[in-house]
Design a protein around this motif. Structure first.
Motif, PDB file in Angstrom:
ATOM      1  N   THR A 163       0.833  -1.202   0.000  1.00  0.00           N
ATOM      2  CA  THR A 163       0.000   0.000   0.000  1.00  0.00           C
ATOM      3  C   THR A 163       0.867   1.250   0.000  1.00  0.00           C
ATOM      4  N   ASN A 176       2.372   1.657  -3.404  1.00  0.00           N
ATOM      5  CA  ASN A 176       1.392   2.146  -4.378  1.00  0.00           C
ATOM      6  C   ASN A 176       1.175   3.647  -4.236  1.00  0.00           C
ATOM      7  N   VAL A 177       1.078   4.117  -2.999  1.00  0.00           N
ATOM      8  CA  VAL A 177       0.910   5.557  -2.783  1.00  0.00           C
ATOM      9  C   VAL A 177       2.154   6.297  -3.253  1.00  0.00           C
ATOM     10  N   VAL A 199       4.316   5.634  -5.567  1.00  0.00           N
ATOM     11  CA  VAL A 199       4.564   5.714  -7.011  1.00  0.00           C
ATOM     12  C   VAL A 199       3.367   6.240  -7.813  1.00  0.00           C
ATOM     13  N   ASP A 200       2.246   6.447  -7.152  1.00  0.00           N
ATOM     14  CA  ASP A 200       1.032   6.864  -7.870  1.00  0.00           C
ATOM     15  C   ASP A 200       0.938   8.382  -7.953  1.00  0.00           C
ATOM     16  N   GLU A 223      -0.468  10.114 -10.176  1.00  0.00           N
ATOM     17  CA  GLU A 223      -1.750  10.560 -10.707  1.00  0.00           C
ATOM     18  C   GLU A 223      -2.816  10.713  -9.615  1.00  0.00           C
ATOM     19  N   ASN A 224      -2.855   9.776  -8.665  1.00  0.00           N
ATOM     20  CA  ASN A 224      -3.925   9.773  -7.666  1.00  0.00           C
ATOM     21  C   ASN A 224      -3.478  10.135  -6.257  1.00  0.00           C
ATOM     22  N   SER A 225      -2.181  10.176  -6.001  1.00  0.00           N
ATOM     23  CA  SER A 225      -1.687  10.510  -4.661  1.00  0.00           C
ATOM     24  C   SER A 225      -1.143  11.925  -4.648  1.00  0.00           C
ATOM     25  N   ARG A 246       2.793  11.041  -1.117  1.00  0.00           N
ATOM     26  CA  ARG A 246       3.893  10.289  -1.719  1.00  0.00           C
ATOM     27  C   ARG A 246       5.173  10.438  -0.901  1.00  0.00           C
TER      28      ARG A 246
END
Length: 122
Positions: A73, A76-77, A79-80, A82-84, A89
């Motif tokens: 989790t 994912n945060v 490297v994201d 677009e959404n984080s 991050r």
């Protein structure tokens, strides 16, 4: 170790399920005096400690099972883009680095303890 009575076993269960000794006594159907008497009994104390340790071991096992998902989790945060948010991050990155360093420190301490134990054993 001596076998506990049914009331003592019931009291241990109540101690694990309630917040106070008084509440545990009520739930177990014993007087407060009896509860405190049990708590001062060495065999009872040992069995209560065993139950508490077993409970904590189960909780630790559950945490360890969730650790991989927690790291995924955070990854994912991290490297994201677009959404984080940038701050999320950065925080995820910091968390990963912090825990990675702690893990290395613990491994190093374990290795050093083992070396010391070897030296003392010779």
């Amino acid at each position: 170790m001596a076998k506990l009575t049914a009331k003592q076993e019931k009291f241990i269960i109540a101690l694990m399920q309630t917040n106070t000794v008084v509440d545990a006594c009520k739930q177990a159907g014993i007087t407060s005096n009896t509860g405190h008497k049990y708590l001062n009994d060495p065999d009872f104390k040992q069995e209560y400690l065993n139950v508490r340790r077993e409970t904590m071991q189960q909780a630790t096992n559950k945490l360890q099972q969730s650790a991989v998902l927690a790291v995924e989790t955070l990854e994912n945060v991290m490297v994201d883009a677009e959404n984080s948010t940038p701050s999320a991050r950065v925080q995820a990155s910091r968390s990963i680095l912090e825990y990675a360093y702690r893990s290395l420190e613990l491994d190093d301490m374990q290795r050093r303890i083992e070396q010391l134990e070897e030296r003392l054993g010779q």
